[in-house]
Design an enzyme around this catalytic site. Structure first.
Site, PDB file in Angstrom:
ATOM      1  N   ASN A   1       0.629  -0.918  -0.420  1.00  0.00           N
ATOM      2  CA  ASN A   1      -0.341  -0.196  -0.149  1.00  0.00           C
ATOM      3  C   ASN A   1       1.065   0.609   0.163  1.00  0.00           C
ATOM      4  O   ASN A   1       0.430   2.198  -0.430  1.00  0.00           O
ATOM      5  CB  ASN A   1      -0.650  -0.093   1.099  1.00  0.00           C
ATOM      6  CG  ASN A   1      -1.900  -0.502   1.229  1.00  0.00           C
ATOM      7  OD1 ASN A   1      -3.178  -0.529  -0.206  1.00  0.00           O
ATOM      8  ND2 ASN A   1      -2.628  -1.540   1.806  1.00  0.00           N
TER       9      ASN A   1
ATOM     10  N   HIS B   1      -8.437  -0.280   6.754  1.00  0.00           N
ATOM     11  CA  HIS B   1      -8.267  -1.299   7.593  1.00  0.00           C
ATOM     12  C   HIS B   1      -8.947  -2.835   6.395  1.00  0.00           C
ATOM     13  O   HIS B   1      -9.436  -2.607   5.684  1.00  0.00           O
ATOM     14  CB  HIS B   1      -9.591  -1.594   8.566  1.00  0.00           C
ATOM     15  CG  HIS B   1      -9.458  -2.692   9.071  1.00  0.00           C
ATOM     16  ND1 HIS B   1      -8.563  -2.993   9.986  1.00  0.00           N
ATOM     17  CD2 HIS B   1     -10.666  -3.648   9.338  1.00  0.00           C
ATOM     18  CE1 HIS B   1      -9.143  -4.593  10.809  1.00  0.00           C
ATOM     19  NE2 HIS B   1      -9.907  -4.211  10.499  1.00  0.00           N
TER      20      HIS B   1
END
Length: 192
Positions: free
Chosen positions: A16, A106
């Site tokens: 990410n 998340h």
């Protein structure tokens, strides 16, 4: 508008973080100036070096006391913090120094499968065990509790009956890389 300066906090591989650094490479409005990690073996550090981003490693104790981390953020004139696979609870002093300016991702649709100890493969195993037909991602602001801040964005994907936790993880990673950088950009520019 002065250019926004983002610090990424990462504990692991950093896929990410890399997607975020790629997204903002060459941006006139937002730059990634720092990648901090509590894990000296985190591959995220190597990914950041390839992008010419300064890296800092700190211990769990240094993070908890926060003074060194806050000094580093201040020294690099950081305006926003992005958690990208970062596993420690952010201390109140850092949250206070960056109100509404810390965001996390998340790998589930909060409030389901959130909280202490719910990260990575554990989340996908729990989704599989529950037989949920969908899962996804949640991008949210950070407060003093795990996975509890204001939700900024959610995206979902189907979970097929025969999907393994690894296959679920692949689907979720695709959503993360597709949406996280764009949501960060919107969040930063909306705050400007």
């Amino acid at each position: 508008m002065e250019k926004a300066r983002i610090a990424i906090l990462a504990s692991g591989s950093g896929t990410n973080a890399e997607a975020i650094m790629k997204h903002f490479a060459g941006s006139n409005e937002i730059s990634i100036v720092l990648l901090l990690s509590n894990n000296p073996k985190a591959y995220a550090l190597e990914r950041a070096r390839r992008f010419g981003v300064t890296t800092i490693v700190f211990s769990r104790e240094e993070f908890r006391s926060a003074s060194r981390v806050l000094q580093t953020l201040e020294h690099h004139r950081v305006t926003h913090i992005v958690l990208a696979g970062f596993l420690l609870l952010v201390p109140p002093s850092i949250i206070k120094a960056f109100p509404e300016r810390i965001v996390n991702i998340h790998p589930a649709l909060l409030p389901s499968y959130g909280g202490k100890g719910m990260y990575g493969e554990r989340v996908h195993q729990a989704v599989k065990a529950a037989g949920d037909p969908i899962t996804g991602i949640t991008i949210h602001l950070v407060n003093e509790k795990f996975d509890d801040g204001k939700i900024l964005f959610q995206a979902s994907c189907p979970v097929l009956v025969n999907d393994t936790p690894e296959q679920i993880a692949e689907k979720v990673h695709r959503l993360e890389h597709q949406h996280f950088p764009a949501v960060i950009e919107k969040w930063v520019l909306d705050l400007a």
